[in-house]
Design a protein around this motif. Structure first.
Motif, PDB file in Angstrom:
ATOM      1  N   ASP A   1      27.685  47.182  32.908  1.00 44.29           N
ATOM      2  CA  ASP A   1      27.042  45.985  32.568  1.00 44.29           C
ATOM      3  C   ASP A   1      28.246  45.044  33.562  1.00 44.29           C
ATOM      4  N   PRO A   2      27.837  43.948  34.217  1.00 45.82           N
ATOM      5  CA  PRO A   2      28.674  43.195  35.125  1.00 45.82           C
ATOM      6  C   PRO A   2      29.613  42.383  34.093  1.00 45.82           C
ATOM      7  N   VAL A   3      30.740  42.095  35.130  1.00 47.00           N
ATOM      8  CA  VAL A   3      31.857  41.141  34.193  1.00 47.00           C
ATOM      9  C   VAL A   3      31.869  39.913  34.660  1.00 47.00           C
ATOM     10  N   GLU A   4      32.210  38.784  34.231  1.00 50.33           N
ATOM     11  CA  GLU A   4      32.212  37.398  34.696  1.00 50.33           C
ATOM     12  C   GLU A   4      33.551  37.288  35.391  1.00 50.33           C
ATOM     13  N   CYS A   5      33.518  36.946  36.619  1.00 53.45           N
ATOM     14  CA  CYS A   5      34.926  36.637  37.305  1.00 53.45           C
ATOM     15  C   CYS A   5      35.594  35.494  36.822  1.00 53.45           C
ATOM     16  N   PRO A   6      36.946  35.606  36.541  1.00 51.41           N
ATOM     17  CA  PRO A   6      37.724  34.657  36.131  1.00 51.41           C
ATOM     18  C   PRO A   6      38.077  33.216  37.198  1.00 51.41           C
ATOM     19  N   ILE A   7      37.807  33.609  38.346  1.00 53.18           N
ATOM     20  CA  ILE A   7      38.075  32.555  39.538  1.00 53.18           C
ATOM     21  C   ILE A   7      36.777  31.789  39.517  1.00 53.18           C
ATOM     22  N   CYS A   8      35.847  32.494  40.242  1.00 51.96           N
ATOM     23  CA  CYS A   8      34.598  31.689  40.684  1.00 51.96           C
ATOM     24  C   CYS A   8      33.435  31.878  39.614  1.00 51.96           C
ATOM     25  N   GLY A  16      31.466  34.205  38.989  1.00 48.79           N
ATOM     26  CA  GLY A  16      30.434  35.125  39.573  1.00 48.79           C
ATOM     27  C   GLY A  16      30.198  36.299  38.689  1.00 48.79           C
ATOM     28  N   LEU A  17      29.440  37.196  39.037  1.00 48.58           N
ATOM     29  CA  LEU A  17      29.128  38.540  38.484  1.00 48.58           C
ATOM     30  C   LEU A  17      30.290  39.574  39.004  1.00 48.58           C
ATOM     31  N   CYS A  18      30.890  40.299  38.786  1.00 46.71           N
ATOM     32  CA  CYS A  18      31.793  41.442  39.367  1.00 46.71           C
ATOM     33  C   CYS A  18      31.182  42.792  39.087  1.00 46.71           C
ATOM     34  N   VAL A  19      30.951  43.644  39.908  1.00 44.57           N
ATOM     35  CA  VAL A  19      30.334  44.756  39.885  1.00 44.57           C
ATOM     36  C   VAL A  19      31.397  45.953  39.758  1.00 44.57           C
ATOM     37  N   ARG A  20      30.949  46.903  38.916  1.00 42.05           N
ATOM     38  CA  ARG A  20      31.752  48.132  38.712  1.00 42.05           C
ATOM     39  C   ARG A  20      32.154  48.710  40.039  1.00 42.05           C
ATOM     40  N   SER A  21      33.307  49.169  40.269  1.00 41.21           N
ATOM     41  CA  SER A  21      33.594  50.120  41.653  1.00 41.21           C
ATOM     42  C   SER A  21      34.060  51.333  41.029  1.00 41.21           C
ATOM     43  N   VAL A  22      34.259  52.125  42.004  1.00 41.11           N
ATOM     44  CA  VAL A  22      34.705  53.607  41.820  1.00 41.11           C
ATOM     45  C   VAL A  22      36.247  53.506  41.822  1.00 41.11           C
ATOM     46  N   SER A  23      36.823  53.883  40.485  1.00 37.08           N
ATOM     47  CA  SER A  23      38.393  53.806  40.501  1.00 37.08           C
ATOM     48  C   SER A  23      38.809  55.264  40.874  1.00 37.08           C
ATOM     49  N   VAL A  24      40.062  55.285  41.419  1.00 36.68           N
ATOM     50  CA  VAL A  24      40.406  56.388  41.831  1.00 36.68           C
ATOM     51  C   VAL A  24      41.960  56.524  41.396  1.00 36.68           C
TER      52      VAL A  24
END
Length: 78
Positions: free
Chosen positions: A26-33, A35-43
């Motif tokens: 599920d997308p997360v709301e950006c605290p700055i703009c 907008g919607l943040c999308v999940r990225s691959v974490s390493v």
């Protein structure tokens, strides 16, 4: 709860969010703009220690004294 990494395409920031696995995509709301943040691959990296290597006294002597050392040569049976 697992930690997930999200990226905002507009602000180019990364957010870390703890959430249940069923909400991971599920997308997360950006605290700055906002907008919607999308999940990225974490390493992540784990460091694995190798088991220690033990040398025999004969191997140590060969390294310290050399292969042809008189005191380190195997003795011949007479």
């Amino acid at each position: 709860m697992p930690l997930y990494v999200y990226e905002c395409p507009e602000c180019e920031i990364e957010l870390e969010e703890r959430r249940p696995a069923w909400q991971a995509d599920d997308p997360v709301e950006c605290p700055i703009c906002h907008g919607l943040c999308v999940r990225s691959v974490s390493v992540f990296h784990t460091r694995r220690e190798s088991s220690p290597v033990y040398a025999t006294p004969a191997q140590v002597a060969r390294v310290v004294h050399g292969i042809d050392c008189v005191c380190c040569r195997p003795r011949r049976r007479s």
